[in-house]
Design a protein around this motif. Structure first.
Motif, PDB file in Angstrom:
ATOM      1  N   GLU A 134      -5.144 -42.150  12.074  1.00 46.87           N
ATOM      2  CA  GLU A 134      -5.416 -43.398  11.386  1.00 46.87           C
ATOM      3  C   GLU A 134      -4.225 -44.332  11.581  1.00 46.87           C
ATOM      4  N   TYR A 135      -4.497 -45.583  11.846  1.00 47.89           N
ATOM      5  CA  TYR A 135      -3.431 -46.541  12.050  1.00 47.89           C
ATOM      6  C   TYR A 135      -3.911 -47.935  11.657  1.00 47.89           C
ATOM      7  N   SER A 136      -2.950 -48.848  11.523  1.00 50.81           N
ATOM      8  CA  SER A 136      -3.264 -50.232  11.187  1.00 50.81           C
ATOM      9  C   SER A 136      -3.392 -51.039  12.465  1.00 50.81           C
ATOM     10  N   LEU A 137      -4.404 -51.876  12.525  1.00 51.78           N
ATOM     11  CA  LEU A 137      -4.549 -52.762  13.667  1.00 51.78           C
ATOM     12  C   LEU A 137      -3.431 -53.785  13.655  1.00 51.78           C
ATOM     13  N   TRP A 138      -2.987 -54.177  14.848  1.00 50.91           N
ATOM     14  CA  TRP A 138      -1.766 -54.953  15.017  1.00 50.91           C
ATOM     15  C   TRP A 138      -1.762 -56.240  14.207  1.00 50.91           C
ATOM     16  N   GLU A 139      -2.745 -57.113  14.384  1.00 46.19           N
ATOM     17  CA  GLU A 139      -2.659 -58.435  13.777  1.00 46.19           C
ATOM     18  C   GLU A 139      -3.234 -58.474  12.378  1.00 46.19           C
ATOM     19  N   SER A 140      -4.376 -57.829  12.151  1.00 49.99           N
ATOM     20  CA  SER A 140      -5.050 -57.936  10.871  1.00 49.99           C
ATOM     21  C   SER A 140      -4.522 -56.973   9.826  1.00 49.99           C
ATOM     22  N   GLY A 141      -3.927 -55.851  10.279  1.00 54.46           N
ATOM     23  CA  GLY A 141      -3.497 -54.833   9.330  1.00 54.46           C
ATOM     24  C   GLY A 141      -4.640 -53.975   8.826  1.00 54.46           C
ATOM     25  N   VAL A 142      -5.876 -54.207   9.321  1.00 55.89           N
ATOM     26  CA  VAL A 142      -7.036 -53.408   8.929  1.00 55.89           C
ATOM     27  C   VAL A 142      -6.857 -51.985   9.454  1.00 55.89           C
ATOM     28  N   TYR A 143      -7.240 -51.003   8.639  1.00 51.72           N
ATOM     29  CA  TYR A 143      -7.086 -49.609   9.040  1.00 51.72           C
ATOM     30  C   TYR A 143      -8.182 -49.205  10.025  1.00 51.72           C
ATOM     31  N   ALA A 144      -7.793 -48.428  11.005  1.00 53.05           N
ATOM     32  CA  ALA A 144      -8.744 -47.911  11.995  1.00 53.05           C
ATOM     33  C   ALA A 144      -8.508 -46.420  12.157  1.00 53.05           C
ATOM     34  N   THR A 145      -9.549 -45.719  12.557  1.00 54.95           N
ATOM     35  CA  THR A 145      -9.458 -44.283  12.822  1.00 54.95           C
ATOM     36  C   THR A 145      -9.908 -44.028  14.249  1.00 54.95           C
ATOM     37  N   SER A 146      -9.147 -43.216  14.949  1.00 52.85           N
ATOM     38  CA  SER A 146      -9.496 -42.880  16.327  1.00 52.85           C
ATOM     39  C   SER A 146      -9.498 -41.366  16.490  1.00 52.85           C
ATOM     40  N   SER A 147     -10.553 -40.849  17.101  1.00 54.71           N
ATOM     41  CA  SER A 147     -10.612 -39.420  17.405  1.00 54.71           C
ATOM     42  C   SER A 147     -10.476 -39.181  18.904  1.00 54.71           C
ATOM     43  N   THR A 148     -10.019 -40.190  19.651  1.00 55.02           N
ATOM     44  CA  THR A 148      -9.821 -40.000  21.084  1.00 55.02           C
ATOM     45  C   THR A 148      -8.787 -38.901  21.296  1.00 55.02           C
ATOM     46  N   PRO A 149      -9.070 -37.955  22.185  1.00 51.86           N
ATOM     47  CA  PRO A 149      -8.305 -36.700  22.218  1.00 51.86           C
ATOM     48  C   PRO A 149      -6.862 -36.830  22.665  1.00 51.86           C
ATOM     49  N   TRP A 150      -6.516 -37.882  23.437  1.00 52.77           N
ATOM     50  CA  TRP A 150      -5.137 -37.932  23.933  1.00 52.77           C
ATOM     51  C   TRP A 150      -4.123 -38.152  22.818  1.00 52.77           C
ATOM     52  N   HIS A 151      -4.558 -38.740  21.693  1.00 50.53           N
ATOM     53  CA  HIS A 151      -3.620 -38.952  20.581  1.00 50.53           C
ATOM     54  C   HIS A 151      -3.099 -37.623  20.034  1.00 50.53           C
ATOM     55  N   LEU A 152      -3.938 -36.593  20.060  1.00 42.44           N
ATOM     56  CA  LEU A 152      -3.514 -35.279  19.571  1.00 42.44           C
ATOM     57  C   LEU A 152      -2.295 -34.799  20.344  1.00 42.44           C
ATOM     58  N   HIS A 153      -2.298 -34.972  21.648  1.00 41.13           N
ATOM     59  CA  HIS A 153      -1.241 -34.417  22.496  1.00 41.13           C
ATOM     60  C   HIS A 153      -0.030 -35.337  22.600  1.00 41.13           C
ATOM     61  N   ARG A 154      -0.242 -36.659  22.573  1.00 40.76           N
ATOM     62  CA  ARG A 154       0.855 -37.590  22.736  1.00 40.76           C
ATOM     63  C   ARG A 154       1.555 -37.885  21.407  1.00 40.76           C
TER      64      ARG A 154
END
Length: 592
Positions: free
Chosen positions: A148-168
């Motif tokens: 989970e992270y905040s979008l750059w300009e709006s600060g709105v929270y987003a969730t990503s399950s894309t697998p590369w985030h797990l490893h990086r």
């Protein structure tokens, strides 16, 4: 089939032996688990296998692949068909197969996670086994399979399950003691995280025995402090207790080569360390023993300049007497050191362009105030220059800085103002990075300019970098660029503004500065390379009514919400402290 679907048996008493009473359909749990494990072993899901797995380009085929229904069903409903009373029991066939799943195929299960699963509860009955080691591992995997992270300009929270985030991003920030890391830590990208405690990847920031003891005392005492409704009161209470204050890192600096770190403590002690060779280099004590508010490496890796909380600026060199340069008005300030290490520019928060101070290092170290613009400029902007909007020309003959309304350039030799620009759209303004821009841009025209002053022969910027004279003269003709969006970029959803800015900035780490309760994507060379955990994001600069935050990273307001943390010159080693009591160094040199 009807019995299986409805869960209601059909027939009379004589047929009871044939009744299906498995409402939860646990009877297909073991075959389904075996099917999933076998599918993983045969590689039918199409995951990449060549490390590092944090490279998102390797996952394009995996994300495009449409799996048949039976594979999707196995992933999405597997846990529902597993009987928890058998799953967490000793020596059952189901548990044996489940152990294979946990130890060999759990990461594949995480890679295939649907986004909606993040906030789902585990199936009924699992909550009775929360103390079971297998359940703890399963729960940790659920927590880490998306970010989970905040979008750059709006600060709105987003969730990503894309697998590369797990490893990086996730596994490198997972302690080695974690059950998940013990099994799958070898799949982490080679991202090294240096900490005082060595709590993540095991790489340490060395400290003297005295400071290690001070840290131990602080860490034992700090958790017992009562939480205050106002964070300023909490900071004040910490500052007023010497046992806590003396063990906290108030500020830090990273050398341009990224191999050395300077740590300033609440006791006024500053230590320099080589994080690659794991040894301390120098130890200094500020006099008076006030805590430092900023440190910069100057002219090498064994020499620093520092300012304490009373505005006293000191040059500290290994095995040499400290050089006190005097005092500056006490105000939260941003600093930037030139690439040649000969100058530091200091920008205070209050009336910044009337109070710019230049610290000169070589020869007879001294400080000078830069010339103020004319007094009829009107109101100050809402922002103040910081590391992203402040810098030197390649050979350090000139300085540039801008906020959301105005931009200025000065000469480091004379301190005279050279030009004044009007900032029309801060979102697309950038310092000249001293390399050709690949993206569309224009050069803004100044509203005021004077002929550039020739550098005095033998001036500080001329001594070691005479070969950069032509680069400097070219730089001062266009110290700022205004980025332009092409027709392709302006198409909705094509290229985000932060990607354009990061692409223009090149190998400079950029992240959001609006804080929040989530992490932030870190942009580097035009793309997202890492997710910074929220505890290491900068806080805002506090006002003068209370002490406020007296340690950690503090970013001034910037309507672009982009912040450039301290880093090595090539941008691959990044110094982060956020609101923590000590910093970390994130080393991305092997993955970017």
């Amino acid at each position: 089939m009807k019995e299986f679907i409805t869960g209601d048996p059909i027939g009379n008493e004589n047929d009871k032996v044939f009744f299906i009473r498995d409402v939860n359909k646990y009877f297909i749990g073991l075959p389904l688990l075996r099917f999933f494990n076998n599918s993983c072993e045969q590689g039918v899901f199409g995951e990449p296998s060549i490390l590092p797995l944090g490279d998102k380009r390797k996952w394009s085929d995996f994300l495009k692949r449409e799996h048949p229904h039976h594979l999707r069903y196995a992933r999405e409903h597997l846990l529902e068909h597993l009987d928890p009373s058998q799953l967490f029991a000793q020596k059952s066939n189901l548990q044996n197969e489940f152990n294979t799943f946990l130890t060999r195929n759990l990461v594949t299960f995480m890679h295939l996670a649907p986004l909606y699963e993040q906030n789902q509860r585990f199936p009924d009955g699992f909550d009775k086994f929360t103390n079971n080691d297998s359940f703890k591992l399963l729960r940790e995997a659920r927590e880490k399979q998306s970010v989970e992270y905040s979008l750059w300009e709006s600060g709105v929270y987003a969730t990503s399950s894309t697998p590369w985030h797990l490893h990086r991003s996730t596994l490198p920030f997972t302690p080695p003691s974690s059950p998940l890391y013990k099994l799958y830590g070898h799949l982490s990208d080679p991202v090294r995280i240096f900490t005082i405690s060595g709590e993540f990847s095991g790489y340490g920031i060395p400290l003297s025995e005295d400071l290690l003891h001070a840290r131990m005392v602080m860490e034992a005492k700090l958790p017992n402090f009562p939480k205050k409704a106002d964070s300023r009161d909490e900071y004040d209470a910490q500052f007023n207790d010497p046992d806590v204050r003396n063990g906290i890192v108030t500020c830090a600096a990273l050398s341009l080569d990224g191999h050395h770190i300077a740590l300033g403590f609440g006791s006024g002690v500053i230590e320099l360390a080589d994080i690659d060779h794991q040894c301390t280099i120098s130890r200094f004590q500020l006099n008076p023993p006030n805590h430092p508010v900023w440190i910069e490496f100057v002219h090498g890796t064994h020499r620093v300049a520092a300012e304490d909380n009373e505005g006293n600026v000191t040059i500290l060199t290994h095995n040499m007497t400290p050089v006190n340069l005097g005092a500056l008005p006490n105000s939260p300030a941003a600093t930037r050191v030139s690439d040649n290490g000969l100058f530091i520019i200091r920008v205070p928060r209050d009336s910044w362009y009337n109070n710019m101070a230049l610290v000169s290092i070589l020869g007879d170290p001294h400080m000078q105030l830069l010339a103020s613009p004319s007094s009829n400029l009107g109101n100050f902007g809402f922002g103040v220059p910081h590391r992203r909007t402040l810098g030197f020309s390649p050979g350090a003959r000139y300085i540039g800085a801008f906020d959301d309304l105005r931009a200025f350039t000065w000469s480091t030799d004379s301190g005279e103002l050279i030009a004044h620009y009007r900032v029309t759209d801060l979102k697309f303004w950038i310092m000249n990075p001293a390399f050709p821009l690949a993206c569309p841009h224009r050069i803004p025209d100044p509203v005021f300019t004077r002929p550039t002053l020739p550098l005095t022969e033998g001036g500080a910027a001329d001594i070691h970098h005479s070969e950069t004279r032509n680069l400097d003269e070219s730089w001062i003709k266009c110290p700022f660029y205004v980025l332009l969006q092409s027709e392709e970029d302006t198409k909705e959803g094509n290229v985000q503004e932060e990607e354009i800015y990061s692409s223009a900035a090149g190998r400079v780490p950029l992240l959001g500065s609006h804080g929040g309760r989530r992490g932030q994507p870190m942009f580097f060379n035009g793309g997202v390379e890492f997710i910074i955990p929220e505890e290491y994001l900068p806080g805002g600069i506090s006002g003068a009514k209370s002490l406020g935050a007296w340690y950690g990273d503090q970013a001034p307001f910037d309507s672009t919400r982009l912040y450039s943390p301290r880093s090595s010159k090539d941008g691959t080693r990044i110094l982060l402290q956020g609101r923590q009591t000590a910093p970390i160094v994130v080393d991305l040199s092997q993955v970017v």
